[in-house]
Design a protein around this motif. Sequence first.
Motif, short mmCIF file in Angstrom:
data_model
loop_
_atom_site.label_atom_id
_atom_site.label_comp_id
_atom_site.label_asym_id
_atom_site.label_seq_id
_atom_site.Cartn_x
_atom_site.Cartn_y
_atom_site.Cartn_z
N ASN A 179 9.53 -0.63 -1.98
CA ASN A 179 10.51 -1.50 -2.64
C ASN A 179 11.85 -0.93 -2.22
N PHE A 180 12.56 -1.67 -1.40
CA PHE A 180 13.77 -1.12 -0.78
C PHE A 180 15.03 -1.42 -1.58
N LEU A 181 15.99 -0.53 -1.46
CA LEU A 181 17.31 -0.72 -2.07
C LEU A 181 18.31 -1.02 -0.95
N PHE A 182 19.11 -2.06 -1.13
CA PHE A 182 20.07 -2.45 -0.08
C PHE A 182 21.53 -2.30 -0.51
N GLU A 218 14.92 14.47 1.52
CA GLU A 218 14.65 13.12 1.02
C GLU A 218 13.22 12.76 1.37
N ILE A 219 12.49 12.29 0.37
CA ILE A 219 11.11 11.85 0.63
C ILE A 219 11.10 10.33 0.62
N GLY A 220 10.49 9.73 1.62
CA GLY A 220 10.34 8.28 1.68
C GLY A 220 11.64 7.55 1.96
N PRO A 221 12.31 7.85 3.09
CA PRO A 221 13.59 7.19 3.39
C PRO A 221 13.44 5.71 3.73
N ALA A 233 0.83 -1.21 0.00
CA ALA A 233 0.00 0.00 0.00
C ALA A 233 0.87 1.26 0.00
N LEU A 234 2.03 1.17 0.65
CA LEU A 234 2.91 2.35 0.71
C LEU A 234 3.97 2.32 -0.41
N GLY A 235 3.82 1.36 -1.32
CA GLY A 235 4.74 1.30 -2.47
C GLY A 235 6.17 1.04 -2.04
N GLU A 290 9.00 10.73 6.08
CA GLU A 290 8.56 9.34 5.90
C GLU A 290 7.17 9.17 6.49
N MET A 291 6.31 8.53 5.71
CA MET A 291 4.92 8.33 6.13
C MET A 291 4.78 7.16 7.12
N ASP A 292 5.60 6.13 6.96
CA ASP A 292 5.43 4.88 7.69
C ASP A 292 6.11 4.95 9.06
N ARG A 293 5.27 5.01 10.11
CA ARG A 293 5.82 5.10 11.48
C ARG A 293 6.73 3.94 11.83
N GLN A 342 7.86 12.65 10.44
CA GLN A 342 6.88 11.62 10.10
C GLN A 342 5.65 12.32 9.52
N GLY A 343 5.27 11.94 8.31
CA GLY A 343 4.09 12.56 7.71
C GLY A 343 3.98 12.24 6.24
N ASP A 344 2.95 12.80 5.62
CA ASP A 344 2.68 12.59 4.20
C ASP A 344 3.31 13.73 3.42
N ALA A 345 4.27 13.40 2.58
CA ALA A 345 5.00 14.44 1.83
C ALA A 345 4.08 15.26 0.94
N ASN A 359 13.37 8.08 -3.72
CA ASN A 359 12.93 6.84 -4.34
C ASN A 359 11.53 6.61 -3.79
N LEU A 360 10.55 6.97 -4.60
CA LEU A 360 9.16 7.03 -4.11
C LEU A 360 8.25 6.08 -4.83
N PRO A 361 7.10 5.76 -4.21
CA PRO A 361 6.10 5.04 -4.99
C PRO A 361 5.72 5.89 -6.19
N TYR A 362 5.39 5.24 -7.31
CA TYR A 362 5.28 5.97 -8.56
C TYR A 362 4.16 7.01 -8.57
N ASN A 363 3.03 6.68 -7.97
CA ASN A 363 1.93 7.66 -7.98
C ASN A 363 2.29 8.91 -7.17
N VAL A 364 2.87 8.70 -5.99
CA VAL A 364 3.27 9.83 -5.14
C VAL A 364 4.38 10.63 -5.84
N GLY A 365 5.33 9.92 -6.44
CA GLY A 365 6.47 10.56 -7.11
C GLY A 365 6.00 11.48 -8.23
N1 SAM Z 1 14.24 5.22 0.19
C1 SAM Z 1 14.06 3.82 0.52
C2 SAM Z 1 14.93 2.96 -0.39
O1 SAM Z 1 15.36 3.51 -1.41
O2 SAM Z 1 15.15 1.80 -0.08
C3 SAM Z 1 12.60 3.40 0.46
C4 SAM Z 1 11.94 3.52 -0.90
S1 SAM Z 1 10.27 2.94 -0.99
C5 SAM Z 1 10.14 2.75 -2.77
C6 SAM Z 1 9.25 4.36 -0.78
C7 SAM Z 1 9.14 4.95 0.62
O3 SAM Z 1 8.27 6.07 0.57
C8 SAM Z 1 8.54 4.01 1.65
O4 SAM Z 1 9.34 4.00 2.81
C9 SAM Z 1 7.15 4.59 1.92
O5 SAM Z 1 6.70 4.33 3.24
C10 SAM Z 1 7.38 6.06 1.70
N2 SAM Z 1 6.18 6.82 1.32
C11 SAM Z 1 5.15 6.41 0.55
N3 SAM Z 1 4.26 7.39 0.39
C12 SAM Z 1 4.74 8.47 1.08
C13 SAM Z 1 4.27 9.80 1.30
N4 SAM Z 1 3.12 10.22 0.77
N5 SAM Z 1 5.01 10.62 2.06
C14 SAM Z 1 6.19 10.20 2.60
N6 SAM Z 1 6.68 8.96 2.42
C15 SAM Z 1 5.97 8.11 1.68
#
Ligand code: SAM
Length: 273
Positions: free
Chosen positions: A26-29, A51-54, A22-24, A74-77, A98-101, A119-125
Motif C-alpha cells: 500500500n503505497f504513499l504518494f 528503511e525496510i520496504g521502500p 501478497a507483499l502487503g 526491499e523484497m520485491d525485485r 534486495q532481500g527479506d528483512a 511502512n511495512l505490511p502488518y505481519n512483517v512489521g
Molecule cells: N515504503 C513504501 C511506501 O511507504 O509507499 C512502500 C510501503 S508497502 C506498505 C510495504 C513494502 O514492504 C513493499 O514495497 C513490500 O514489497 C515490502 N516488503 C514486504 N515484505 C518485506 C520483507 N519481508 N522484507 C523487505 N521488504 C518487504
Amino acid sequence: MNAPLPPLREVIARHGLSASKALGQNFLFDEHLLDRIAAIPGPLHGRDVLEIGPGPGGLTRALLRAGARVTAIEMDRRCLPALAEVEAAFPRQLTVIQGDALKIDPATLFDGPYAIVANLPYNVGTALFTGWLSGEAWPPQWSSLTLMFQEEVARRIVSTPDTSAYGRLAVLAQWRSRAKLAMKVHRSAFTPPPKVMSAIVHVEPEPALEGVSMRMLERVTEAAFGQRRKMLRQSLKGVPGALDALESLGIDAQRRAETLTVAEFVSVAKVLS
Ligand code: SAM
C-alpha cells in the motif's frame, strides 16, 4: 542540487509496479505527508537510517531530502529500477539491498547507531518490531524505531493499564523504551487504501533496570495475559516462584494482569530472574 525525480505515480506506471497484495503493498504518494513522517525521528542530516520496504521509494525520497544516509531493504525485485533512479538522484546517500528483512541482521549493515523507519505490511512489521525490542543487549544499536502499524496495533503498543488494549505488546514496548503514537494516517492516504486506519509509532530506548531477564519477563507476561480475565494467583500458577514473588513485592494475587503496571511486571520478572 539533486536532479528532480518524476512524480511517484508516474514511476509506478512506467515500471509497472501494480501493488502486490501478497507483499502487503500500500503505497504513499503525498510528499507533504511523507516529509512529515520523515521528520518524526528528529533531524536526520548525516544520520544513518535503515528503511525496510521502500517499495517505489516515496518515504525513501523524504528521508533523503532530510539529509539521511539510507540503507533500504526491499523484497520485491520489481521495485529495484525505480529505487536505482532514486539512488542516482541522491548520490552516495542511498544503498538498496534486495532481500527479506526478516532474514537480514541489521548489525551487519552499520558500524554505529541507526534509526529505523518503515511502512511495512502488518505481519512483517509486528514480527520485526518484537524482534528489535527483544534483544538481550541494551541499549540496542538502533537509536529509534518509527513504524507504521494498523491503528489498532499502534494503540496496543502505547496502551496503559486498565484498558482492553493493554497486554504483552505494551509491556514489551515500554519496559525499557518510550513508545508514543506519533501520527494517525488515514486509509485514503494509501494506494490502494487498506481496509483499516493506520498510525505511526515512535520508540526510543531508555536505560533498562539491571538484572531483569527478557525471557523471564516474556514468560510472566505470556502466562498473565494468556488468561487475562483470571486472577494472577491462577494465571501465574505455572510459573515457578511467581506467586511468592508477588507476595514479596506486596502485589495482590487477586489482581488481574491488565491492572499491573509495566514497572510491576518488571519487578516480578526481576525477582524471578
Ligand atoms: N515504503 C513504501 C511506501 O511507504 O509507499 C512502500 C510501503 S508497502 C506498505 C510495504 C513494502 O514492504 C513493499 O514495497 C513490500 O514489497 C515490502 N516488503 C514486504 N515484505 C518485506 C520483507 N519481508 N522484507 C523487505 N521488504 C518487504
